[in-house]
Design a protein around this motif. Sequence first.
Motif, short mmCIF file in Angstrom:
data_model
loop_
_atom_site.label_atom_id
_atom_site.label_comp_id
_atom_site.label_asym_id
_atom_site.label_seq_id
_atom_site.Cartn_x
_atom_site.Cartn_y
_atom_site.Cartn_z
N LYS A 30 -1.45 1.52 5.19
CA LYS A 30 -0.90 0.20 4.88
C LYS A 30 0.44 0.30 4.19
O LYS A 30 1.40 -0.36 4.56
CB LYS A 30 -1.91 -0.59 4.03
CG LYS A 30 -1.35 -1.82 3.32
CD LYS A 30 -0.85 -2.87 4.30
CE LYS A 30 -0.30 -4.07 3.54
NZ LYS A 30 0.36 -5.05 4.44
N HIS A 31 0.53 1.09 3.15
CA HIS A 31 1.77 1.20 2.40
C HIS A 31 2.53 2.46 2.83
O HIS A 31 2.03 3.57 2.66
CB HIS A 31 1.49 1.23 0.90
CG HIS A 31 0.90 -0.04 0.38
ND1 HIS A 31 -0.43 -0.16 0.03
CD2 HIS A 31 1.45 -1.27 0.19
CE1 HIS A 31 -0.67 -1.40 -0.37
NE2 HIS A 31 0.45 -2.09 -0.28
N ALA B 225 -6.75 -8.20 -4.72
CA ALA B 225 -5.78 -8.80 -3.81
C ALA B 225 -6.52 -9.29 -2.57
O ALA B 225 -6.76 -8.50 -1.65
CB ALA B 225 -4.69 -7.80 -3.43
N ASP C 222 -5.76 -10.80 0.05
CA ASP C 222 -5.11 -10.57 1.33
C ASP C 222 -4.93 -9.09 1.63
O ASP C 222 -4.45 -8.73 2.71
CB ASP C 222 -3.73 -11.25 1.36
CG ASP C 222 -3.85 -12.76 1.47
OD1 ASP C 222 -4.98 -13.27 1.54
OD2 ASP C 222 -2.81 -13.45 1.48
N GLN C 223 -5.30 -8.23 0.68
CA GLN C 223 -5.18 -6.78 0.90
C GLN C 223 -6.46 -6.06 0.46
O GLN C 223 -7.42 -5.99 1.22
CB GLN C 223 -3.94 -6.24 0.17
CG GLN C 223 -2.63 -6.68 0.80
CD GLN C 223 -1.45 -5.89 0.28
OE1 GLN C 223 -1.58 -4.75 -0.19
NE2 GLN C 223 -0.27 -6.49 0.34
N PHE C 224 -6.47 -5.54 -0.77
CA PHE C 224 -7.57 -4.69 -1.19
C PHE C 224 -8.25 -5.18 -2.47
O PHE C 224 -7.59 -5.67 -3.39
CB PHE C 224 -7.07 -3.26 -1.48
CG PHE C 224 -6.40 -2.59 -0.31
CD1 PHE C 224 -7.16 -2.16 0.78
CD2 PHE C 224 -5.04 -2.38 -0.30
CE1 PHE C 224 -6.55 -1.54 1.86
CE2 PHE C 224 -4.42 -1.76 0.77
CZ PHE C 224 -5.17 -1.33 1.86
N ALA D 143 -1.47 -0.21 -3.81
CA ALA D 143 -0.35 -1.11 -4.09
C ALA D 143 0.94 -0.32 -4.09
O ALA D 143 0.99 0.79 -4.64
CB ALA D 143 -0.54 -1.82 -5.43
N GLN E 42 -11.54 -4.67 1.98
CA GLN E 42 -10.17 -4.96 2.37
C GLN E 42 -10.16 -6.09 3.38
O GLN E 42 -11.15 -6.37 4.04
CB GLN E 42 -9.48 -3.73 2.94
CG GLN E 42 -9.96 -3.29 4.32
CD GLN E 42 -9.13 -2.12 4.84
OE1 GLN E 42 -9.21 -1.01 4.32
NE2 GLN E 42 -8.34 -2.38 5.88
N HIS E 43 -9.01 -6.73 3.49
CA HIS E 43 -8.83 -7.80 4.45
C HIS E 43 -8.88 -7.22 5.87
O HIS E 43 -8.34 -6.14 6.13
CB HIS E 43 -7.49 -8.51 4.21
CG HIS E 43 -7.36 -9.83 4.88
ND1 HIS E 43 -7.09 -9.94 6.23
CD2 HIS E 43 -7.47 -11.10 4.41
CE1 HIS E 43 -7.02 -11.22 6.56
NE2 HIS E 43 -7.26 -11.95 5.48
N ILE F 12 -5.47 -5.96 7.87
CA ILE F 12 -4.52 -4.93 7.43
C ILE F 12 -5.00 -3.54 7.80
O ILE F 12 -6.18 -3.30 8.05
CB ILE F 12 -4.23 -5.02 5.92
CG1 ILE F 12 -5.49 -4.67 5.12
CG2 ILE F 12 -3.70 -6.38 5.53
CD1 ILE F 12 -5.21 -4.48 3.64
N ALA G 195 -5.79 2.01 3.98
CA ALA G 195 -4.86 2.39 2.91
C ALA G 195 -4.26 3.78 3.14
O ALA G 195 -4.89 4.65 3.75
CB ALA G 195 -5.58 2.38 1.56
#
Length: 310
Positions: free
Chosen positions: A10-11, A39, A41-43, A58, A69-70, A73, A76
């Motif tokens: 993701k990041h 989060a 919309d994320q984790f 993040a 997690q969403h 997405i 990670a």
Amino acid sequence: MIAKVSELGKHTRLQSPVSRRQLMFVGQEIMVAYSHRYAPDQFLAHVPKDLGPCPLVASGGVASEVIEQHASIDQATQLEPVALLMRHGQVVNLADFAPLDINNDSAQVRQRGSIRPPVIAVLGTSMNSEKSANLGCLVNGLFNAGMNVAAGKATGTGAGNDPNLFTDAGAFSVCDFTDFGFPTTYRLEYETVRSLLVAMIREQSATGADAVVFEIADGLFQGETSRLLADPIFTQHVDRVLFSAQDAVGAQAGERILLEVGVDLAAVSGAVTASPLATQEAQAQLSTPVIGTYELCQPEVATSLLPLGQ
């Protein structure tokens, strides 16, 4: 900790010490903080119990174990811990380098005392309801009106994007919870979150600002947010609220919740105002004015949100 990037997900970028989003490469060593993350919309992520492989949850530099997690997405980015950073025989913590302390007033506060200017809080229906954009535009509008504005973010997960936005908008003083030594406020003891809110307002008031504007992350149902709203300390220290909504239904529900807990709701804005139709739907159901995000940059609009008599 020092960690090696083992797999990108993701990041793909990590914020540098000056908040530049630097590309990461597999095999690189990076420095991040263990911390929790909330989060929607994320984790949803919690600090792991061991030093095994760990995700980056993040881009501000937070490593934690993903609980949920969403669905939309990617998985990670994966890290392999190499070592914990140590100093004087102790594991380094962000608080070791924090310029502010929730338990001890800065010299600035001790010198100026406890007098505070008008305080406006920005809350929202959820993550990505445009709270930060609303705060930035409100800061810009007050700046355009010739005011000195101090801005901050009281809760959330640490990253440089929002503080930089507030500075770009014209805030002459900006701080957030990371300045008090917390990479995140999720899963902190409530008394700590409460003290953090009060300390941030006190510190920003002592800058000599004409107004203090700060954001509370995520939505009204998030744990620390709902507890802060139910706490008399909130209305004792916050004069008015600007509410960011994603749609008309969220705007209506948010207005009801905020009025029920007794806050002075100045206006509704946020993602809902990107659609003229959604704006009309919201305004038809609300007693509170609905204001477009970028209308907040207009001095007369921004100053109208200040408490009466200010």
